[in-house]
Motif scaffolding. Structure first.
Motif, PDB file in Angstrom:
ATOM      1  N   TRP A 104      25.215  26.667  87.452  1.00 61.34           N
ATOM      2  CA  TRP A 104      26.401  25.853  87.165  1.00 61.34           C
ATOM      3  C   TRP A 104      26.042  24.419  87.517  1.00 61.34           C
ATOM      4  O   TRP A 104      25.667  24.126  88.657  1.00 61.34           O
ATOM      5  CB  TRP A 104      27.570  26.356  87.990  1.00 61.34           C
ATOM      6  N   ASN A 120      30.290  19.727  82.247  1.00 55.81           N
ATOM      7  CA  ASN A 120      30.319  21.031  82.901  1.00 55.81           C
ATOM      8  C   ASN A 120      29.395  21.940  82.100  1.00 55.81           C
ATOM      9  O   ASN A 120      29.721  22.328  80.982  1.00 55.81           O
ATOM     10  CB  ASN A 120      31.757  21.573  82.908  1.00 55.81           C
ATOM     11  N   VAL A 122      27.076  25.461  81.970  1.00 60.29           N
ATOM     12  CA  VAL A 122      26.868  26.781  82.548  1.00 60.29           C
ATOM     13  C   VAL A 122      25.786  27.492  81.745  1.00 60.29           C
ATOM     14  O   VAL A 122      25.862  27.566  80.514  1.00 60.29           O
ATOM     15  CB  VAL A 122      28.172  27.610  82.535  1.00 60.29           C
ATOM     16  N   SER A 152      32.200  33.556  77.262  1.00 59.26           N
ATOM     17  CA  SER A 152      31.659  32.595  78.225  1.00 59.26           C
ATOM     18  C   SER A 152      31.862  31.159  77.754  1.00 59.26           C
ATOM     19  O   SER A 152      32.254  30.283  78.531  1.00 59.26           O
ATOM     20  CB  SER A 152      30.168  32.849  78.456  1.00 59.26           C
ATOM     21  N   ASN A 156      34.253  28.197  79.517  1.00 61.48           N
ATOM     22  CA  ASN A 156      33.742  26.886  79.905  1.00 61.48           C
ATOM     23  C   ASN A 156      34.507  25.760  79.209  1.00 61.48           C
ATOM     24  O   ASN A 156      34.873  24.761  79.825  1.00 61.48           O
ATOM     25  CB  ASN A 156      32.247  26.796  79.604  1.00 61.48           C
ATOM     26  N   THR A 160      36.707  23.001  81.516  1.00 62.41           N
ATOM     27  CA  THR A 160      36.100  21.672  81.665  1.00 62.41           C
ATOM     28  C   THR A 160      37.128  20.549  81.806  1.00 62.41           C
ATOM     29  O   THR A 160      37.054  19.763  82.759  1.00 62.41           O
ATOM     30  CB  THR A 160      35.106  21.397  80.520  1.00 62.41           C
TER      31      THR A 160
END
Length: 175
Positions: A104, A120, A122, A152, A156, A160
């Protein structure tokens, strides 16, 4: 580990605060549970502890794609404008428990005197344990990756701007 990569997802949002007021590690390691929960409906709980070697660790619990995840994020890079955390995360699925490696990465760059761009990012990777877990069930890795990526990425994308708003509140002193 790139051959076992499940997702690499990055989204950006604007933080309306001067870069010198932003301290991502300070925000992360002092994030109240309710504040963490307010950054995504999938966020269950968060806390802070230390790893065996004394490094700071952020514990995050969330549900992504129907699987409960307990993430044990240890800081590997810690600057006010850039934080990288690594986790060997527990994943609880309807067919059992396994693990996943998650990186992360949170960063900001100045756009002008009062605004920054927050990123952000990941990245997740199947561990050997996960590869064996999938093989025992007869699930090809490519199929698993294709099914996991949308959840996923959507997670995210949703968190964010809410993380950016939370960092902005912390930077401006009105958390």
């Amino acid at each position: 580990m790139t051959e076992n990569q499940i997702v690499d997802s990055a989204f950006t949002a604007i933080i309306n605060a001067p870069i010198d007021r932003i301290d991502i590690p300070q925000w992360c390691f002092n994030l109240a549970e309710r504040e963490y929960q307010s950054c995504s409906p999938a966020h269950v709980s968060a806390g802070v502890t230390t790893a065996e070697d004394g490094q700071r660790m952020s514990i995050n619990v969330e549900v992504i794609g129907g699987s409960l995840m307990v993430q044990h994020y240890v800081e590997t890079l810690s600057r006010k404008d850039h934080l990288v955390l690594e986790s060997e995360s527990d994943v609880f699925t309807p067919t059992g428990r396994t693990s996943i490696h998650v990186t992360w990465e949170l960063s900001v760059k100045e756009l002008d005197k009062g605004r920054c761009e927050f990123t952000n990012r990941v990245r997740s990777y199947a561990t050997e344990e996960m590869m064996n877990f999938l093989a025992r069930q007869g699930i090809p890795f490519d199929q698993f990756r294709a099914q996991r990526q949308p959840a996923s990425i959507a997670h995210n994308k949703g968190e964010t701007p809410l993380f950016a708003a939370s960092i902005e509140r912390a930077a401006l002193g009105n958390s």
